[in-house]
Design a protein around this motif. Structure first.
Motif, PDB file in Angstrom:
ATOM      1  N   LYS A  11       0.899  -1.187   0.030  1.00  0.00           N
ATOM      2  CA  LYS A  11      -0.128  -0.055  -0.015  1.00  0.00           C
ATOM      3  C   LYS A  11       1.058   1.369   0.185  1.00  0.00           C
ATOM      4  CE  LYS A  11      -3.249   0.872   3.322  1.00  0.00           C
ATOM      5  NZ  LYS A  11      -4.045   0.525   4.412  1.00  0.00           N
ATOM      6  N   SER A  12       0.351   2.213  -0.618  1.00  0.00           N
ATOM      7  CA  SER A  12       1.312   3.465  -0.788  1.00  0.00           C
ATOM      8  C   SER A  12       0.651   4.407   0.227  1.00  0.00           C
ATOM      9  CB  SER A  12       1.289   4.187  -2.066  1.00  0.00           C
ATOM     10  OG  SER A  12       0.046   4.500  -2.328  1.00  0.00           O
ATOM     11  N   LYS A  50       4.413   1.552   1.408  1.00  0.00           N
ATOM     12  CA  LYS A  50       5.550   2.563   0.626  1.00  0.00           C
ATOM     13  C   LYS A  50       5.167   3.759   1.049  1.00  0.00           C
ATOM     14  CE  LYS A  50       5.213   0.394  -3.373  1.00  0.00           C
ATOM     15  NZ  LYS A  50       4.850   0.308  -5.028  1.00  0.00           N
ATOM     16  N   VAL A  51       6.205   4.434   1.824  1.00  0.00           N
ATOM     17  CA  VAL A  51       5.718   5.685   2.300  1.00  0.00           C
ATOM     18  C   VAL A  51       6.651   7.013   1.337  1.00  0.00           C
ATOM     19  CG1 VAL A  51       6.221   7.488   4.364  1.00  0.00           C
ATOM     20  CG2 VAL A  51       5.567   4.823   4.500  1.00  0.00           C
ATOM     21  N   PHE A  52       5.922   7.771   1.300  1.00  0.00           N
ATOM     22  CA  PHE A  52       6.571   9.070   0.907  1.00  0.00           C
ATOM     23  C   PHE A  52       5.953  10.282   1.837  1.00  0.00           C
ATOM     24  CE2 PHE A  52       7.810  12.527  -1.974  1.00  0.00           C
ATOM     25  CZ  PHE A  52       9.106  12.156  -2.808  1.00  0.00           C
ATOM     26  N   GLY A 245       6.276  18.368  -5.976  1.00  0.00           N
ATOM     27  CA  GLY A 245       7.154  17.752  -5.177  1.00  0.00           C
ATOM     28  C   GLY A 245       7.311  16.071  -5.462  1.00  0.00           C
ATOM     29  N   ILE A 246       6.272  15.420  -5.946  1.00  0.00           N
ATOM     30  CA  ILE A 246       6.238  14.179  -6.281  1.00  0.00           C
ATOM     31  C   ILE A 246       6.296  14.036  -7.801  1.00  0.00           C
ATOM     32  CG2 ILE A 246       5.409  13.212  -4.129  1.00  0.00           C
ATOM     33  CD1 ILE A 246       2.653  13.016  -5.421  1.00  0.00           C
ATOM     34  N   GLY A 247       6.630  15.085  -8.581  1.00  0.00           N
ATOM     35  CA  GLY A 247       6.856  14.703 -10.046  1.00  0.00           C
ATOM     36  C   GLY A 247       5.603  15.078 -11.138  1.00  0.00           C
ATOM     37  N   TYR A 248       4.647  15.744 -10.518  1.00  0.00           N
ATOM     38  CA  TYR A 248       3.671  16.104 -11.273  1.00  0.00           C
ATOM     39  C   TYR A 248       3.965  16.767 -12.733  1.00  0.00           C
ATOM     40  CZ  TYR A 248      -0.730  18.836 -13.008  1.00  0.00           C
ATOM     41  OH  TYR A 248      -1.746  19.413 -13.726  1.00  0.00           O
ATOM     42  N   PHE A 255       4.705  10.088  -8.958  1.00  0.00           N
ATOM     43  CA  PHE A 255       3.577  10.803  -8.977  1.00  0.00           C
ATOM     44  C   PHE A 255       2.293   9.685  -8.895  1.00  0.00           C
ATOM     45  CE2 PHE A 255      -0.120  12.924 -11.119  1.00  0.00           C
ATOM     46  CZ  PHE A 255      -0.272  13.940 -10.159  1.00  0.00           C
ATOM     47  N   LYS A 256       2.494   8.554 -10.171  1.00  0.00           N
ATOM     48  CA  LYS A 256       1.541   8.006 -10.179  1.00  0.00           C
ATOM     49  C   LYS A 256       1.172   7.028  -9.055  1.00  0.00           C
ATOM     50  CE  LYS A 256       1.971   7.750 -15.159  1.00  0.00           C
ATOM     51  NZ  LYS A 256       2.994   7.277 -16.258  1.00  0.00           N
ATOM     52  N   THR A 257       2.285   6.656  -8.346  1.00  0.00           N
ATOM     53  CA  THR A 257       2.474   5.855  -7.194  1.00  0.00           C
ATOM     54  C   THR A 257       1.536   6.359  -6.002  1.00  0.00           C
ATOM     55  OG1 THR A 257       4.453   4.757  -7.923  1.00  0.00           O
ATOM     56  CG2 THR A 257       3.436   4.439  -5.701  1.00  0.00           C
TER      57      THR A 257
END
Ligand SMILES: [Zn+2]
Length: 518
Positions: A11-12, A50-52, A245-248, A255-257
């Motif tokens: 899980k993200s 899965k952490v960001f 910040g996550i690649g938009y 970003f997709k994740t």
């Protein structure tokens, strides 16, 4: 530390703090926000998700531009210097952010322009004239009725009268949708009182918002796409950090994740922007909306709002330098109510440190390991069942972590600490050592397991100390699987444990505050 899961099916979990405005130095309120988010990020890593985790700085605006000019610096020089202080704070507090976004980053600026363009393509951005009173301190238009004696109530300065060409965002179009998301908890706002507050603000509808400034007025900002005479006002520039910040910009794998975010963690003063404007922007751009907005309160110092003139500003760096990161983290998470206001003062800090960390937690760990070494040479002799409802404590802990009540989660671990100390007092191992070695071995097993589980539960809050504590258990101190780690009976007979140093040394209080000895 257990690394984030490499399992592609995990899980993200994407969590953000707000971004700090770099016009001043980091304060204890932002330190608390970082620590709260870090505790959640660490916990979700322990769950093998899965952490960001993203934090960062907000670096544009008229205040920055003017302050830099006053200091004879370019704005870029000033924000570079100040942003570093915020990065330093993440280091000082042992924060495990995966990324630090800055709104002066090119990738951020291009991402902000991209979402603007999407909103424009959907017909939600239009040109208009705005005329009104503007407070430079607030960086906002204010209305007559909010003035006190003709002045901004916060800044005690008369507002400027401004008439200018702006772009507007058609936020009104999304009002009903936003209200629906919040009402139905598809966008959950915690705590409940904040949910009600924002629903009240939305009321019959949100007004359109001014979305840009003439470059002549605001020379330090992100240019509006296809109009070099205008720069973005704070909304599109700052709020879009959560996707840039996550690649938009390139809509890459990260970003997709990770989008949509699981949690935006913010202070109560910026709720309406996050639960209103930002959600409207996402809907307009055809992006998914975040799942949760967690809202914390403010920190006072000695019962008063912190201010330079009163001289009660709490410097997080000073405390970390003096006491280390864990006690500061602990105070912020245990003493300040997670979603309410709280107070930070040194007397209380020392009192909490002394009672919870030095006397209860640290002392329990030291005693248990010392006794086991003395009686059994540090070996685990015999397994024994629990005499304490561990599952109930763990359930309480997990509920706190799941509902943004970190204080309740800490308190559940404190219950175990109290139970451990009580078990020592009631079972009197030093008496058993003379009469009943079999019973003693059972008691020692119970104490060692309680301490181990406390170490697991406290890891997100007191990471440095718990790493040392769990290392004393060798292999069995590793948290590979959360459910296993918090369940009874992981320690095996025959295991050799290692006694460690005192985790929380007692702090000598200043002489004036020490009770005279009898
Ligand atoms: Zn003002």
């Amino acid at each position: 530390m257990t690394p984030s899961s490499n399992n592609p099916h995990a899980k993200s979990y994407f969590i953000t703090t707000s971004i700090a405005y770099v016009n001043s130095v980091p304060h204890i309120g932002f330190a608390m926000e970082l620590v709260q988010a870090d505790a959640l990020a660490r916990y979700h890593r322990l769950l093998n998700e899965k952490v960001f985790f993203e934090t960062g700085t907000d670096e544009h605006g008229i205040k920055i531009y003017r302050t830099a000019a006053d200091l004879n610096m370019t704005p870029q020089e000033m924000v570079d210097k100040n942003a570093q202080r915020f990065k330093d704070l993440t280091g000082a507090l042992n924060i495990t952010n995966d990324y630090f976004v800055r709104t002066t980053d090119l990738s951020h600026q291009r991402g902000a322009q991209k979402i603007w363009q999407k909103m424009a393509d959907n017909g939600d951005i239009y040109k208009g004239t705005y005329e009104g009173l503007y407070c430079v301190g607030c960086e906002a238009y204010i209305v007559e009725k909010d003035l006190v004696d003709g002045m901004c109530a916060i800044h005690k300065k008369p507002p400027e009268c401004i008439k200018e060409d702006n772009y507007f965002f058609r936020l009104s179009k999304y009002s009903a949708q936003i209200r629906d998301l919040i009402q139905s908890d598809r966008l959950r706002v915690e705590p409940e009182a904040r949910k009600n507050e924002i629903l009240n603000i939305i009321g019959e509808g949100l007004p359109d918002v001014s979305f840009s400034r003439p470059k002549a007025m605001l020379p330090w900002g992100v240019e509006v796409p296809n109009d070099p005479t205008q720069v973005m006002y704070v909304w599109c520039d700052a709020l879009s950090n959560y996707i840039t910040g996550i690649g938009y910009e390139e809509e890459n794998e990260i970003f997709k994740t990770f989008w949509p975010a699981n949690v935006h963690l913010i202070g109560k003063d910026i709720l309406r922007f996050h639960a209103g404007v930002w959600i409207g922007m996402l809907l307009s751009a055809g992006l998914r909306t975040p799942q949760n907005i967690y809202v914390h309160g403010f920190i006072t110092s000695g019962g008063q709002k912190m201010s330079k003139s009163i001289g009660n500003v709490v410097d997080p760096f000073g405390y970390v330098e003096k006491y280390g990161p864990d006690p500061v983290r602990y105070y912020l998470l245990r003493e300040i109510p997670t979603t309410d206001d709280g107070d930070f003062n040194e007397e209380r800090f020392l009192s909490v440190y002394g009672s919870d960390l030095a006397n209860s937690f640290g002392n329990l760990v030291y005693r248990v390991f010392s006794m086991n070494e003395k009686y059994f040479g540090g070996k685990v002799v015999k397994k024994a069942p629990s005499t304490f409802p561990i599952e109930e404590v763990v359930a309480q802990y997990q509920k706190g972590m799941g509902e943004f009540d970190l204080k309740a989660a800490v308190e559940s671990a404190l219950r175990l600490i109290a139970a451990g100390n009580e078990h020592v007092e009631l079972s009197k191992p030093w008496v058993l050592a003379k009469s009943d070695m079999e019973k003693l071995s059972e008691v020692m097993y119970q104490l060692l397991e309680i301490v181990r589980i406390i170490g697991v539960l406290m890891t997100p809050f007191l990471p440095g100390s718990c790493e040392k504590l769990l290392a004393q258990y060798g292999e069995k101190g590793r948290i590979d699987d959360w459910a296993c780690a918090v369940s009874w009976g992981q320690l095996e007979e025959g295991a050799q444990l290692v006694k460690g140093e005192i985790l929380f040394p007692r702090i000598e209080e200043p002489a004036a505050k020490t009770e005279p000895r009898a």
